[in-house]
Scaffold this active site. Structure first.
Site, PDB file in Angstrom:
ATOM      1  N   TYR A 228       0.947  -1.056  -0.026  1.00 54.21           N
ATOM      2  CA  TYR A 228      -0.035   0.116   0.178  1.00 54.21           C
ATOM      3  C   TYR A 228       0.808   1.048   0.037  1.00 54.21           C
ATOM      4  O   TYR A 228       0.755   2.279  -0.918  1.00 54.21           O
ATOM      5  CB  TYR A 228      -0.916  -0.062   1.237  1.00 54.21           C
ATOM      6  CG  TYR A 228      -1.729   1.319   1.802  1.00 54.21           C
ATOM      7  CD1 TYR A 228      -3.038   1.493   0.933  1.00 54.21           C
ATOM      8  CD2 TYR A 228      -1.267   2.029   2.682  1.00 54.21           C
ATOM      9  CE1 TYR A 228      -3.736   2.668   1.190  1.00 54.21           C
ATOM     10  CE2 TYR A 228      -1.912   3.194   2.849  1.00 54.21           C
ATOM     11  CZ  TYR A 228      -3.040   3.400   2.169  1.00 54.21           C
ATOM     12  OH  TYR A 228      -3.959   4.742   2.635  1.00 54.21           O
TER      13      TYR A 228
ATOM     14  N   ASP B  31       3.594  -4.811  11.894  1.00 54.12           N
ATOM     15  CA  ASP B  31       3.101  -3.467  12.334  1.00 54.12           C
ATOM     16  C   ASP B  31       3.985  -2.215  12.499  1.00 54.12           C
ATOM     17  O   ASP B  31       5.226  -2.387  12.159  1.00 54.12           O
ATOM     18  CB  ASP B  31       2.607  -3.754  13.900  1.00 54.12           C
ATOM     19  CG  ASP B  31       1.185  -3.118  14.220  1.00 54.12           C
ATOM     20  OD1 ASP B  31       1.291  -1.726  13.773  1.00 54.12           O
ATOM     21  OD2 ASP B  31       0.304  -3.574  14.833  1.00 54.12           O
TER      22      ASP B  31
HETATM   23  P1  NAD Z   1     -12.627   4.603   1.799  1.00 54.63           P
HETATM   24  O1  NAD Z   1     -12.445   3.366   1.369  1.00 54.63           O
HETATM   25  O2  NAD Z   1     -13.880   5.000   3.015  1.00 54.63           O
HETATM   26  O3  NAD Z   1     -12.928   5.621   0.593  1.00 54.63           O
HETATM   27  C1  NAD Z   1     -12.710   5.134  -0.750  1.00 54.63           C
HETATM   28  C2  NAD Z   1     -13.912   5.242  -1.819  1.00 54.63           C
HETATM   29  O4  NAD Z   1     -13.421   4.746  -3.032  1.00 54.63           O
HETATM   30  C3  NAD Z   1     -14.895   4.107  -1.407  1.00 54.63           C
HETATM   31  O5  NAD Z   1     -16.160   4.935  -1.127  1.00 54.63           O
HETATM   32  C4  NAD Z   1     -14.809   3.454  -2.739  1.00 54.63           C
HETATM   33  O6  NAD Z   1     -16.199   2.740  -2.842  1.00 54.63           O
HETATM   34  C5  NAD Z   1     -14.284   4.224  -3.710  1.00 54.63           C
HETATM   35  N1  NAD Z   1     -13.937   3.541  -4.837  1.00 54.63           N
HETATM   36  C6  NAD Z   1     -12.960   2.230  -4.799  1.00 54.63           C
HETATM   37  N2  NAD Z   1     -12.662   1.997  -6.147  1.00 54.63           N
HETATM   38  C7  NAD Z   1     -13.481   2.813  -6.898  1.00 54.63           C
HETATM   39  C8  NAD Z   1     -13.726   2.795  -8.338  1.00 54.63           C
HETATM   40  N3  NAD Z   1     -12.972   1.931  -9.246  1.00 54.63           N
HETATM   41  N4  NAD Z   1     -14.536   3.836  -8.730  1.00 54.63           N
HETATM   42  C9  NAD Z   1     -15.040   4.709  -7.986  1.00 54.63           C
HETATM   43  N5  NAD Z   1     -14.971   4.744  -6.677  1.00 54.63           N
HETATM   44  C10 NAD Z   1     -14.182   3.778  -6.166  1.00 54.63           C
HETATM   45  O7  NAD Z   1     -11.369   5.478   2.446  1.00 54.63           O
HETATM   46  P2  NAD Z   1     -11.048   6.721   3.189  1.00 54.63           P
HETATM   47  O8  NAD Z   1     -10.614   6.580   4.404  1.00 54.63           O
HETATM   48  O9  NAD Z   1     -12.080   7.777   2.709  1.00 54.63           O
HETATM   49  O10 NAD Z   1      -9.848   7.322   2.261  1.00 54.63           O
HETATM   50  C11 NAD Z   1      -9.654   8.016   1.024  1.00 54.63           C
HETATM   51  C12 NAD Z   1      -8.177   8.251   0.565  1.00 54.63           C
HETATM   52  O11 NAD Z   1      -7.532   8.879   1.588  1.00 54.63           O
HETATM   53  C13 NAD Z   1      -7.587   7.080   0.228  1.00 54.63           C
HETATM   54  O12 NAD Z   1      -6.620   7.394  -0.893  1.00 54.63           O
HETATM   55  C14 NAD Z   1      -6.722   6.714   1.523  1.00 54.63           C
HETATM   56  O13 NAD Z   1      -5.643   5.835   0.919  1.00 54.63           O
HETATM   57  C15 NAD Z   1      -6.301   7.997   2.020  1.00 54.63           C
HETATM   58  N6  NAD Z   1      -6.283   7.928   3.474  1.00 54.63           N
HETATM   59  C16 NAD Z   1      -7.004   8.057   4.471  1.00 54.63           C
HETATM   60  C17 NAD Z   1      -6.704   7.836   5.517  1.00 54.63           C
HETATM   61  C18 NAD Z   1      -7.637   7.924   6.798  1.00 54.63           C
HETATM   62  O14 NAD Z   1      -7.335   8.367   7.809  1.00 54.63           O
HETATM   63  N7  NAD Z   1      -9.141   7.572   6.246  1.00 54.63           N
HETATM   64  C19 NAD Z   1      -5.439   8.024   6.014  1.00 54.63           C
HETATM   65  C20 NAD Z   1      -4.500   7.897   5.126  1.00 54.63           C
HETATM   66  C21 NAD Z   1      -4.694   7.849   3.676  1.00 54.63           C
HETATM   67  C1  UGA Z   2      -3.741   2.987   8.340  1.00 56.04           C
HETATM   68  C2  UGA Z   2      -4.318   2.607   6.944  1.00 56.04           C
HETATM   69  O1  UGA Z   2      -3.125   2.184   6.021  1.00 56.04           O
HETATM   70  C3  UGA Z   2      -4.636   3.805   6.247  1.00 56.04           C
HETATM   71  O2  UGA Z   2      -6.020   3.952   6.363  1.00 56.04           O
HETATM   72  C4  UGA Z   2      -3.949   5.024   6.236  1.00 56.04           C
HETATM   73  O3  UGA Z   2      -3.272   5.196   5.266  1.00 56.04           O
HETATM   74  C5  UGA Z   2      -3.405   5.227   7.413  1.00 56.04           C
HETATM   75  O4  UGA Z   2      -2.847   4.242   8.340  1.00 56.04           O
HETATM   76  C6  UGA Z   2      -3.915   6.244   8.156  1.00 56.04           C
HETATM   77  O5  UGA Z   2      -5.185   6.129   8.730  1.00 56.04           O
HETATM   78  O6  UGA Z   2      -3.484   7.545   8.456  1.00 56.04           O
HETATM   79  P1  UGA Z   2      -3.039   1.948  10.341  1.00 56.04           P
HETATM   80  O7  UGA Z   2      -3.153   3.063  11.038  1.00 56.04           O
HETATM   81  O8  UGA Z   2      -1.977   0.792  10.501  1.00 56.04           O
HETATM   82  O9  UGA Z   2      -3.050   1.960   8.879  1.00 56.04           O
HETATM   83  O10 UGA Z   2      -4.475   1.268  10.543  1.00 56.04           O
HETATM   84  P2  UGA Z   2      -5.537   0.995  11.704  1.00 56.04           P
HETATM   85  O11 UGA Z   2      -6.129  -0.250  11.191  1.00 56.04           O
HETATM   86  O12 UGA Z   2      -6.037   2.024  12.028  1.00 56.04           O
HETATM   87  O13 UGA Z   2      -4.506   0.405  12.679  1.00 56.04           O
HETATM   88  C7  UGA Z   2      -3.923   1.211  13.831  1.00 56.04           C
HETATM   89  C8  UGA Z   2      -3.117   0.136  14.630  1.00 56.04           C
HETATM   90  O14 UGA Z   2      -4.123  -0.314  15.543  1.00 56.04           O
HETATM   91  C9  UGA Z   2      -2.134  -0.811  14.166  1.00 56.04           C
HETATM   92  O15 UGA Z   2      -1.046  -0.846  14.871  1.00 56.04           O
HETATM   93  C10 UGA Z   2      -3.078  -2.019  14.355  1.00 56.04           C
HETATM   94  O16 UGA Z   2      -2.427  -3.375  14.418  1.00 56.04           O
HETATM   95  C11 UGA Z   2      -3.706  -1.979  15.523  1.00 56.04           C
HETATM   96  N1  UGA Z   2      -5.200  -2.474  15.703  1.00 56.04           N
HETATM   97  C12 UGA Z   2      -6.135  -2.526  14.547  1.00 56.04           C
HETATM   98  C13 UGA Z   2      -5.507  -3.154  16.856  1.00 56.04           C
HETATM   99  O17 UGA Z   2      -4.652  -3.223  17.844  1.00 56.04           O
HETATM  100  N2  UGA Z   2      -6.673  -3.726  16.795  1.00 56.04           N
HETATM  101  C14 UGA Z   2      -7.688  -3.692  15.970  1.00 56.04           C
HETATM  102  O18 UGA Z   2      -8.820  -4.148  16.208  1.00 56.04           O
HETATM  103  C15 UGA Z   2      -7.337  -3.011  14.781  1.00 56.04           C
END
Ligand code: NAD
Ligand code: UGA
Length: 336
Positions: A147, A296
Site C-alpha cells: 500500500y 506493524d
Molecule cells: P474509503 O475506503 O472510505 O473511501 C474510498 C472510496 O473509493 C470508497 O467509497 C470506494 O467505494 C471508492 N472506490 C474504490 N474504487 C473505486 C472505483 N474504481 N471507482 C469509483 N470509486 C471507487 O477510504 P477513506 O478513508 O475515505 O480514504 C480516502 C483516501 O485517503 C484514500 O486514498 C486513502 O488511502 C487515503 N487515506 C485515508 C486515511 C484515513 O485516515 N481515512 C489515512 C491515510 C490515507
Molecule cells: C492506516 C491505513 O493504512 C490507512 O487508512 C492510512 O493510510 C493510514 O494508516 C492512516 O489512517 O493514516 P494503520 O494506522 O496501521 O494504517 O491502520 P489501523 O487499522 O487504524 O491500525 C492502527 C493500529 O491499531 C495498528 O497498529 C493495528 O495493528 C492496531 N489494531 C487494529 C489493533 O490493535 N486492534 C484492532 O482491532 C485493529
C-alpha cells in the site's frame, strides 16, 4: 469565486465528510463519483451532483474534464486488504490512480491527491517532515508495505510531472483521520476487516473483545475529520502557495498508543451510556489478526509546519475527536 470540483471516491469516509463540508462552505460546485453511495445518505444540495460510477467510466472522465479541480480519494485503505488482496491494492491505488494523473496532465486540471502517512514507513526520528524525512519500508514478503509503496510511487510520478511543468497538484498525507461514517462495524470477535476505530467501536457495541495487536504499544496521531476538511480547504484556496507541495495533515497533539485509544474509548462509552461496557482488552499477534505478511509499525508525530504556514492548526483534542465519532455510531444496528 465558485470552484468546480470533481471528487473521486466521494462515497467513502473522507469523501462523504468532504462533500458535506464543501456544501457548508458554499464555495464549491461539486460532482461526486463513487461505486457506493450509502455514506452520502442525507447529504444533499443544489451544488452537489452524484454519479454512481467507476472512476474509469466515461461519465467520471467527463466530470473531471468539466471541472477546475480533481480530488482523488479512490483507494483500498484498510490494512487487512494489503495482506488479503495485495495485487488489487496495487492496481487500484497505483495503476487506476495513474489514469487520473494522466487525465489531469492531458487536460491541464489541478489535482489534489490523497496519499498517506504510511509512505514514511518506519520511524526515523522525532517527527516526520514532508520534504526532509526518509521513507523506510519493510521487506518485500511483508506485504503490508505494498500500500505504502504504491502510494509512494504515485507521489513520485506526480512530483515528476510537476517538476516538468506538466501538472499542478497538491498531495495530502493523512494521519489517521477519525469521524462519523468511518469504515464499518463488525461482529464480536472479528479479526482483519476495518481500521482500528471501527473495531473498537464494534467491540463496545457488541460486548466482544478489543484486540490489541502485538500489545497495542504502537502510536498513531488521530485527527478529527473536521480539522482534516479545513486543511483541505486551506490547500485548495491558496494555490499560489500550495501548488506542487506535499502536506502532512495530522494532529501531533493526539499522538497516543493503541492501548490508550482502547482505554479512552471505554471511558467515553461509559460516560455516554452511563455504565461500563462488557468488552475486555485482549492481546493478539499481528499474524493471528491480519494473517501472514503483516508487519506493524509505530508512528511518530507529523511535523505540520507547512500546514500552519497556510493558516491551519487542528483544534480538536483526542477526547472530542473520539466522542464525535463514537456518538455517530451509538444508534447503528449491532452486527451479529
Ligand atoms: P474509503 O475506503 O472510505 O473511501 C474510498 C472510496 O473509493 C470508497 O467509497 C470506494 O467505494 C471508492 N472506490 C474504490 N474504487 C473505486 C472505483 N474504481 N471507482 C469509483 N470509486 C471507487 O477510504 P477513506 O478513508 O475515505 O480514504 C480516502 C483516501 O485517503 C484514500 O486514498 C486513502 O488511502 C487515503 N487515506 C485515508 C486515511 C484515513 O485516515 N481515512 C489515512 C491515510 C490515507
Ligand atoms: C492506516 C491505513 O493504512 C490507512 O487508512 C492510512 O493510510 C493510514 O494508516 C492512516 O489512517 O493514516 P494503520 O494506522 O496501521 O494504517 O491502520 P489501523 O487499522 O487504524 O491500525 C492502527 C493500529 O491499531 C495498528 O497498529 C493495528 O495493528 C492496531 N489494531 C487494529 C489493533 O490493535 N486492534 C484492532 O482491532 C485493529
Amino acid at each position: 469565486m465558485t470552484i468546480k470540483v470533481t471528487v473521486l471516491g466521494a462515497g467513502g469516509f473522507i469523501g462523504s465528510n468532504l462533500v458535506e463540508f464543501m456544501l457548508g462552505k458554499g464555495d464549491y460546485d461539486i460532482t461526486g463519483i463513487d461505486v457506493t453511495a450509502d455514506k452520502l445518505a442525507g447529504i444533499e444540495g443544489d451544488a452537489f451532483d452524484f454519479k454512481m460510477s467507476d472512476i474509469m467510466a466515461d461519465e467520471a472522465v467527463d466530470a473531471c474534464i468539466e471541472s477546475d479541480l480533481i480530488v482523488d480519494l479512490v483507494a483500498y485503505a484498510n490494512p487487512s486488504l494489503y495482506i488479503e488482496q495485495p495485487l488489487d491494492v496495487f492496481h487500484l491505488n497505483f495503476t487506476t490512480n495513474m489514469h487520473v494523473v494522466d487525465l489531469a496532465v492531458k487536460h491541464s486540471k489541478r489535482l489534489i491527491q490523497y496519499s498517506t502517512c504510511e509512505v514514511y514507513g518506519k520511524p526515523t526520528g522525532e517527527t516526520w517532515h514532508e520534504d526532509e524525512s526518509d521513507l523506510v519500508m519493510g521487506p518485500i514478503d511483508k506485504q503490508r508495505w505494498i500500500y505504502a509503496s504504491a502510494k509512494q510511487l504515485l507521489e513520485r510520478v506526480i512530483y515528476a510531472y510537476g517538476a516538468d511543468n506538466q501538472l499542478d497538484y497538491s498531495i495530502i498525507r493523512p494521519f489517521n483521520f477519525v469521524g462519523p461514517r468511518f469504515d464499518y462495524l463488525v461482529a464480536a470477535g472479528s479479526t482483519g476487516g476495518p481500521r482500528v476505530f471501527s473495531h473498537f467501536m464494534s467491540a463496545l457495541l457488541t460486548g466482544g473483545p478489543m484486540y490489541l495487536v502485538d500489545g497495542g504499544n504502537q502510536h498513531r496521531a488521530f485527527t478529527h475529520i473536521d480539522d482534516a476538511s479545513e486543511a483541505f480547504h486551506k490547500i485548495v484556496t491558496q494555490p499560489e502557495k500550495s501548488n506542487r507541495q506535499i502536506y502532512n495533515v495530522g494532529n501531533p497533539d493526539n499522538n497516543i498508543t493503541i492501548r490508550s485509544l482502547a482505554e479512552m474509548m471505554i471511558e467515553i462509552y461509559s460516560e455516554l451510556n452511563g455504565e461500563r461496557p462488557d468488552t475486555e482488552l485482549v492481546e493478539i499477534s499481528g499474524e493471528a489478526f491480519y494473517g501472514e505478511g503483516y508487519e506493524d509499525v509505530d508512528r511518530i508525530p507529523p511535523n505540520i509546519g507547512k500546514m500552519t504556514d497556510l493558516g491551519w492548526t487542528p483544534t480538536h483534542g483526542m477526547k472530542e475527536t473520539l466522542r464525535d465519532a463514537m456518538e455517530s455510531y451509538l444508534d447503528a444496528p449491532i452486527p451479529v
